[in-house]
Design an enzyme around this catalytic site. Structure first.
Site, mmCIF file in Angstrom:
data_model
loop_
_atom_site.group_PDB
_atom_site.id
_atom_site.type_symbol
_atom_site.label_atom_id
_atom_site.label_comp_id
_atom_site.label_asym_id
_atom_site.label_seq_id
_atom_site.Cartn_x
_atom_site.Cartn_y
_atom_site.Cartn_z
ATOM 1 N N ARG A 71 12.780 14.115 15.352
ATOM 2 C CA ARG A 71 12.359 15.054 16.413
ATOM 3 C C ARG A 71 12.252 14.311 17.746
ATOM 4 O O ARG A 71 12.685 14.812 18.786
ATOM 5 C CB ARG A 71 11.022 15.699 16.072
ATOM 6 C CG ARG A 71 11.119 16.825 15.043
ATOM 7 C CD ARG A 71 9.788 17.477 14.815
ATOM 8 N NE ARG A 71 9.232 18.061 16.035
ATOM 9 C CZ ARG A 71 7.928 18.308 16.194
ATOM 10 N NH1 ARG A 71 7.078 18.004 15.213
ATOM 11 N NH2 ARG A 71 7.471 18.829 17.305
ATOM 12 N N ASN A 107 1.992 21.157 23.429
ATOM 13 C CA ASN A 107 3.278 20.519 23.160
ATOM 14 C C ASN A 107 3.159 18.997 23.146
ATOM 15 O O ASN A 107 2.327 18.428 23.848
ATOM 16 C CB ASN A 107 4.316 20.979 24.197
ATOM 17 C CG ASN A 107 4.508 22.468 24.135
ATOM 18 O OD1 ASN A 107 4.104 23.132 23.181
ATOM 19 N ND2 ASN A 107 5.110 23.021 25.176
ATOM 20 N N ASP A 109 6.059 17.090 23.565
ATOM 21 C CA ASP A 109 7.383 16.657 24.045
ATOM 22 C C ASP A 109 7.351 16.030 25.438
ATOM 23 O O ASP A 109 8.344 15.433 25.851
ATOM 24 C CB ASP A 109 8.352 17.848 24.040
ATOM 25 C CG ASP A 109 7.850 19.042 24.845
ATOM 26 O OD1 ASP A 109 8.141 20.200 24.437
ATOM 27 O OD2 ASP A 109 7.157 18.843 25.858
ATOM 28 N N HIS A 124 -2.559 18.160 21.565
ATOM 29 C CA HIS A 124 -2.017 17.802 20.241
ATOM 30 C C HIS A 124 -1.275 16.467 20.260
ATOM 31 O O HIS A 124 -0.407 16.220 19.416
ATOM 32 C CB HIS A 124 -1.105 18.928 19.733
ATOM 33 C CG HIS A 124 -1.850 20.190 19.456
ATOM 34 N ND1 HIS A 124 -1.215 21.411 19.325
ATOM 35 C CD2 HIS A 124 -3.163 20.449 19.319
ATOM 36 C CE1 HIS A 124 -2.122 22.362 19.098
ATOM 37 N NE2 HIS A 124 -3.309 21.801 19.096
ATOM 38 N N SER A 194 1.955 31.333 20.270
ATOM 39 C CA SER A 194 1.677 32.457 19.361
ATOM 40 C C SER A 194 0.176 32.673 19.222
ATOM 41 O O SER A 194 -0.260 33.620 18.581
ATOM 42 C CB SER A 194 2.287 32.151 17.993
ATOM 43 O OG SER A 194 1.708 30.962 17.465
ATOM 44 N N PRO A 219 7.945 36.459 24.824
ATOM 45 C CA PRO A 219 8.851 37.550 24.436
ATOM 46 C C PRO A 219 8.262 38.417 23.333
ATOM 47 O O PRO A 219 8.673 39.554 23.143
ATOM 48 C CB PRO A 219 10.092 36.835 23.932
ATOM 49 C CG PRO A 219 9.957 35.415 24.324
ATOM 50 C CD PRO A 219 8.509 35.141 24.525
ATOM 51 N N GLU A 220 7.308 37.860 22.621
ATOM 52 C CA GLU A 220 6.672 38.578 21.508
ATOM 53 C C GLU A 220 5.213 38.866 21.816
ATOM 54 O O GLU A 220 4.600 38.161 22.622
ATOM 55 C CB GLU A 220 6.708 37.695 20.239
ATOM 56 C CG GLU A 220 8.061 37.126 19.884
ATOM 57 C CD GLU A 220 8.920 38.119 19.117
ATOM 58 O OE1 GLU A 220 10.155 37.977 19.198
ATOM 59 O OE2 GLU A 220 8.341 39.033 18.497
HETATM 60 N N1 APR Z 1 9.376 31.707 26.665
HETATM 61 C C1 APR Z 1 8.081 32.007 26.341
HETATM 62 N N2 APR Z 1 7.645 32.124 25.061
HETATM 63 C C2 APR Z 1 8.549 31.939 24.076
HETATM 64 C C3 APR Z 1 9.911 31.644 24.324
HETATM 65 C C4 APR Z 1 10.306 31.521 25.692
HETATM 66 N N3 APR Z 1 11.554 31.223 26.033
HETATM 67 N N4 APR Z 1 10.554 31.530 23.138
HETATM 68 C C5 APR Z 1 9.621 31.753 22.164
HETATM 69 N N5 APR Z 1 8.422 32.004 22.724
HETATM 70 C C6 APR Z 1 7.147 32.278 22.063
HETATM 71 C C7 APR Z 1 7.256 32.866 20.670
HETATM 72 O O1 APR Z 1 7.379 34.280 20.710
HETATM 73 C C8 APR Z 1 5.941 32.410 20.036
HETATM 74 O O2 APR Z 1 4.911 33.372 20.235
HETATM 75 O O3 APR Z 1 6.494 31.049 21.908
HETATM 76 C C9 APR Z 1 5.585 31.142 20.810
HETATM 77 C C10 APR Z 1 5.698 29.859 20.020
HETATM 78 O O4 APR Z 1 4.724 29.923 19.021
HETATM 79 P P1 APR Z 1 4.583 28.755 17.932
HETATM 80 O O5 APR Z 1 5.907 28.423 17.407
HETATM 81 O O6 APR Z 1 3.525 29.198 16.985
HETATM 82 O O7 APR Z 1 4.114 27.510 18.800
HETATM 83 P P2 APR Z 1 2.647 27.185 19.349
HETATM 84 O O8 APR Z 1 1.883 28.401 19.671
HETATM 85 O O9 APR Z 1 2.816 26.197 20.434
HETATM 86 O O10 APR Z 1 2.011 26.451 18.068
HETATM 87 C C11 APR Z 1 0.723 25.893 18.171
HETATM 88 O O11 APR Z 1 0.921 24.914 16.002
HETATM 89 O O12 APR Z 1 2.346 23.982 14.503
HETATM 90 C C12 APR Z 1 1.315 23.705 15.350
HETATM 91 O O13 APR Z 1 0.767 21.696 16.480
HETATM 92 C C13 APR Z 1 1.708 22.726 16.449
HETATM 93 O O14 APR Z 1 1.176 22.787 18.821
HETATM 94 C C14 APR Z 1 1.615 23.557 17.723
HETATM 95 C C15 APR Z 1 0.633 24.632 17.348
#
Ligand code: APR
Length: 270
Positions: A71, A107, A109, A124, A194, A219-220
């Site tokens: 990654r 994030n 990254d 994180h 999310s 978007p969701e």
């Molecule tokens: N712009 C904005 N939001 C987006 C986009 C985009 N281009 N593409 C996807 N998304 C949204 C999705 O709809 C989703 O709701 O980003 C969200 C990503 O959610 P997760 O994958 O659950 O990521 P995150 O909320 O950062 O996870 C939290 O969980 O797995 C652990 O440690 C990890 O930091 C992470 C934590």
């Protein structure tokens, strides 16, 4: 949508203390998979119990360290997108006007840093920092993939990625700084998360308890969408630049200009 972005931007222009929480979604347009996207999400393809817990690491340090190093090398190929750049610009504009700004991210990254954001609160940890599980020594790794897995420290200990795994505590200072910024803010943004993982998602609930304006971009729908002042269904790389342009004027490539006599125009090289 235009009227909504005008309204959201106008409120941002008047805000004096902004706090922003970002998640994996803000890096999706840079080519980094999110965690919970139904098809492409990391946790849709891998079992977090096998990869993202301290138990998983000690059960199979070779496998876990190899997966995180892959990654790290993938992220090394990625660039910040207009969403990251818009937040870096927003920080410059706000700080330039003597206002306060806090960027809190889940994030690992460091694309916010690459976009020019400073003082980023990392809840994180980071994929770039690797820590010895024996002596605790931390080293930033920006080079090619490790020769062998798990990578070893000079002390002989195994080295692990400096990310916060499930079941681990968040860095106390970072969480406290994030909670302070959210408590004090008058404008809060939840971008690309999310809102499923706590305590980070708790910052959104905290913001909703304050008198701050709360904007969500995703978007969701999320568990907080119905309670936000504005919940915009869109990609952050497309929505955020337009909101910041509404607030501080359209970014021009001409030259850096800090706030002029008109008080609310702040353009910079985009
Ligand atoms: N712009 C904005 N939001 C987006 C986009 C985009 N281009 N593409 C996807 N998304 C949204 C999705 O709809 C989703 O709701 O980003 C969200 C990503 O959610 P997760 O994958 O659950 O990521 P995150 O909320 O950062 O996870 C939290 O969980 O797995 C652990 O440690 C990890 O930091 C992470 C934590």
């Amino acid at each position: 949508m235009n009227d909504l972005l005008k309204q959201v931007g106008a409120c941002l222009r008047d805000a004096r203390r902004v706090a922003i929480l970002t998640g994996a979604g803000i890096s999706a347009e840079s080519g980094i998979p999110t965690f919970r996207d139904a098809l492409t999400g990391l946790w849709a393809r891998f079992n977090p119990a096998d990869l993202a817990t301290p138990e998983a690491f000690f059960r199979n340090p070779e496998r876990v360290s190899r997966w995180y190093d892959e990654r790290r090398c993938q992220v090394a190929q990625c660039q910040p997108n207009p969403g990251h750049l818009a937040l870096a610009r927003l920080q410059k504009c706000m700080v330039g006007q003597g206002k306060t700004f806090a960027l809190i991210t889940q994030n690992v990254d460091r694309l916010h840093h690459a976009a020019g954001s400073t003082g980023v609160i990392e809840l994180h940890g980071s994929l770039w920092v690797w820590r010895c599980v024996a002596c605790g020594k931390e080293v930033e790794e920006r080079g090619p993939a490790f020769d062998s897995y798990p990578p070893c420290c000079a002390c002989g200990g195994f080295r692990r990625p400096g990310v916060v795994w499930f079941g681990e505590m968040l860095p106390a200072e970072a969480l406290a700084a994030a909670e302070r910024a959210v408590e004090a803010c008058d404008y809060f943004m939840s971008i690309g998360t999310s809102a499923a993982v706590y305590p980070a998602a708790g910052l959104i609930a905290q913001a909703l308890r304050t008198r701050a304006n709360v904007l969500e971009v995703n978007p969701e729908e999320t568990p907080f969408s119905a309670r936000a002042d504005w919940s915009i269904r869109g990609q952050s790389g497309q929505v955020l630049p337009r909101i910041v342009d509404e607030a501080f004027g359209v970014a021009t490539a001409a030259h850096h200009q800090s706030e002029g006599s008109d008080g609310n125009r702040c353009t910079e090289e985009s």
